[in-house]
Scaffold this motif. Sequence first.
Motif, PDB file in Angstrom:
ATOM      1  N   UNK A 103       2.017   5.411   8.783  1.00 51.83           N
ATOM      2  CA  UNK A 103       1.054   4.909   7.821  1.00 51.83           C
ATOM      3  C   UNK A 103       1.551   3.603   7.200  1.00 51.83           C
ATOM      4  N   UNK A 104       0.636   2.902   6.520  1.00 53.56           N
ATOM      5  CA  UNK A 104       0.926   1.532   6.113  1.00 53.56           C
ATOM      6  C   UNK A 104       1.553   1.357   4.752  1.00 53.56           C
ATOM      7  N   UNK A 105       1.813   2.461   4.029  1.00 52.79           N
ATOM      8  CA  UNK A 105       2.478   2.288   2.735  1.00 52.79           C
ATOM      9  C   UNK A 105       3.986   2.150   2.962  1.00 52.79           C
ATOM     10  N   UNK A 106       4.750   2.021   1.909  1.00 52.09           N
ATOM     11  CA  UNK A 106       6.195   1.911   2.058  1.00 52.09           C
ATOM     12  C   UNK A 106       6.732   0.503   1.900  1.00 52.09           C
ATOM     13  N   UNK A 183      -5.478  -1.033  -0.781  1.00 47.06           N
ATOM     14  CA  UNK A 183      -6.108   0.265  -0.526  1.00 47.06           C
ATOM     15  C   UNK A 183      -5.258   1.136   0.385  1.00 47.06           C
ATOM     16  N   UNK A 184      -4.322   0.538   1.083  1.00 43.19           N
ATOM     17  CA  UNK A 184      -3.332   1.279   1.864  1.00 43.19           C
ATOM     18  C   UNK A 184      -2.081   1.520   1.025  1.00 43.19           C
ATOM     19  N   UNK A 185      -1.600   0.467   0.377  1.00 44.00           N
ATOM     20  CA  UNK A 185      -0.357   0.551  -0.396  1.00 44.00           C
ATOM     21  C   UNK A 185      -0.427   1.603  -1.498  1.00 44.00           C
ATOM     22  N   UNK A 186      -1.610   1.809  -2.080  1.00 41.48           N
ATOM     23  CA  UNK A 186      -1.748   2.715  -3.222  1.00 41.48           C
ATOM     24  C   UNK A 186      -2.460   4.022  -2.873  1.00 41.48           C
ATOM     25  N   UNK A 187      -2.675   4.279  -1.591  1.00 41.33           N
ATOM     26  CA  UNK A 187      -3.314   5.537  -1.202  1.00 41.33           C
ATOM     27  C   UNK A 187      -2.433   6.714  -1.618  1.00 41.33           C
ATOM     28  N   UNK A 188      -2.978   7.694  -2.338  1.00 33.51           N
ATOM     29  CA  UNK A 188      -2.179   8.834  -2.796  1.00 33.51           C
ATOM     30  C   UNK A 188      -1.950   9.837  -1.664  1.00 33.51           C
ATOM     31  N   UNK A 305      10.657   4.580  -1.252  1.00 34.19           N
ATOM     32  CA  UNK A 305       9.649   3.756  -0.592  1.00 34.19           C
ATOM     33  C   UNK A 305       8.227   4.263  -0.853  1.00 34.19           C
ATOM     34  N   UNK A 306       8.100   5.137  -1.832  1.00 40.86           N
ATOM     35  CA  UNK A 306       6.795   5.669  -2.202  1.00 40.86           C
ATOM     36  C   UNK A 306       6.577   5.563  -3.698  1.00 40.86           C
ATOM     37  N   UNK A 307       7.156   6.518  -4.431  1.00 38.12           N
ATOM     38  CA  UNK A 307       6.961   6.531  -5.886  1.00 38.12           C
ATOM     39  C   UNK A 307       7.520   5.281  -6.559  1.00 38.12           C
ATOM     40  N   UNK A 308       8.636   4.762  -6.053  1.00 39.44           N
ATOM     41  CA  UNK A 308       9.206   3.564  -6.689  1.00 39.44           C
ATOM     42  C   UNK A 308       8.271   2.368  -6.564  1.00 39.44           C
ATOM     43  N   UNK A 309       7.580   2.258  -5.447  1.00 41.03           N
ATOM     44  CA  UNK A 309       6.644   1.143  -5.267  1.00 41.03           C
ATOM     45  C   UNK A 309       5.458   1.299  -6.223  1.00 41.03           C
ATOM     46  N   UNK A 310       4.953   2.514  -6.351  1.00 42.55           N
ATOM     47  CA  UNK A 310       3.880   2.767  -7.315  1.00 42.55           C
ATOM     48  C   UNK A 310       4.355   2.406  -8.720  1.00 42.55           C
ATOM     49  N   UNK A 354      11.417  -2.592  -1.593  1.00 40.93           N
ATOM     50  CA  UNK A 354      10.245  -3.467  -1.439  1.00 40.93           C
ATOM     51  C   UNK A 354       9.240  -3.288  -2.577  1.00 40.93           C
ATOM     52  N   UNK A 355       9.676  -3.632  -3.780  1.00 41.98           N
ATOM     53  CA  UNK A 355       8.802  -3.574  -4.945  1.00 41.98           C
ATOM     54  C   UNK A 355       8.129  -4.929  -5.112  1.00 41.98           C
ATOM     55  N   UNK A 356       6.899  -4.953  -5.610  1.00 39.31           N
ATOM     56  CA  UNK A 356       6.177  -6.229  -5.710  1.00 39.31           C
ATOM     57  C   UNK A 356       6.918  -7.276  -6.532  1.00 39.31           C
ATOM     58  N   UNK A 357       7.564  -6.862  -7.629  1.00 39.73           N
ATOM     59  CA  UNK A 357       8.251  -7.838  -8.472  1.00 39.73           C
ATOM     60  C   UNK A 357       9.495  -8.411  -7.793  1.00 39.73           C
TER      61      UNK A 357
END
Length: 372
Positions: A103-106, A183-188, A305-310, A354-357
Amino acid sequence: MNICILGGGNIGTLLMGELGRKEDISVRLLTSRPDDWSNIIEVCDNDGTFKYSGKVDVISSNPAEVISGADIIISTLPSYMFNRTIQKVKPFLKVGAWIGVMPGNGGSEFYCNELIESGHTLFGFQRVYGIARLKEYGKSVYDLGKKKELFIATIPASNNVEVCKVLEDLLDLKCNPLPNYLHVALTPANPILHTARLYELFHNYTEGTYFDRMINFYTEWTDEASTILIDCDEEVQSLCRKLKTVDLKKVGFVRDYFGAETPQQMTAKVSSIIALKNIQSPMVLIEEGYIPDFKSRYFLEDFPFGLCIIKGFCEIVGVEIPLIDKILMWFEKVTGVEYYVEGKFEGKDIKNLPLPQNFGLNSVEDIIAYYR
């Protein structure tokens, strides 16, 4: 068309079997274990009945041999392996090649910054396209059921229709273009599904405590796990509401996805999914009994690579997520990483994630512009 798969796990093997039966597709595989692979992948039903086979034309651990002529690269690797692998293949990528992540998140979009800027298209699947389990590594796989339709986003977002059209033909599944990669990055999906269950299972665990048996991850799902999952989903939705360019219906609510409104309904739904019935919890057996396996993919992937990015996105837009904070602080405690310092999300171990900031996104406007 030449397609290279990165990763030979459950989904990667099924994907090779699927694509390899098409006469106009040449399938390649980049793997660290090329000698363990057959050029013919057998796909079976869950009872072992043979369904079909697909051909893999080139199998190698050398990126030059499988990447150079590939039109499309699709990674099914764990998120924690993606950056290391994409750096290895980068010098051999064909001009304009598409890079897909399933999948495309992470955080894969951040690791592909340079490639996107040089004209490559990144596409990500909201979720994996089916459920699979290896029958024999490198040779055969069980197909436990594919999705009826897929949802895919791209960077640049303007390429989404073209990518979906090609993938629809390749996978014989309806592919729906999403407005942008958020919409991929934030899919729960797994980042909250897996972490909610892991927290419920092990948050009371202390060293010297032992379980007398292996616990089934899904079949023995509990109402407590469902409550945590639903509450985490609501926190993610609060983030999506703040990012007004995100369509909540296209990101999807966990309750909508599973068709469950209450924790009890969620538990009944999750625990009855036949394709997931044999999946065990990440535990290892030692002399005294079973203990959590904190080095399993569940832990290595879905927290950092999941909750930390959120959490990273929430920091930028100013959304409080107390439950996800609590879960991350528990993960921090049991694994020895440092994410929080005096309650602030600024520990040393978030610097390489890989956090946005960490990639120059510091405002809502930055986020919207990046994913445009």
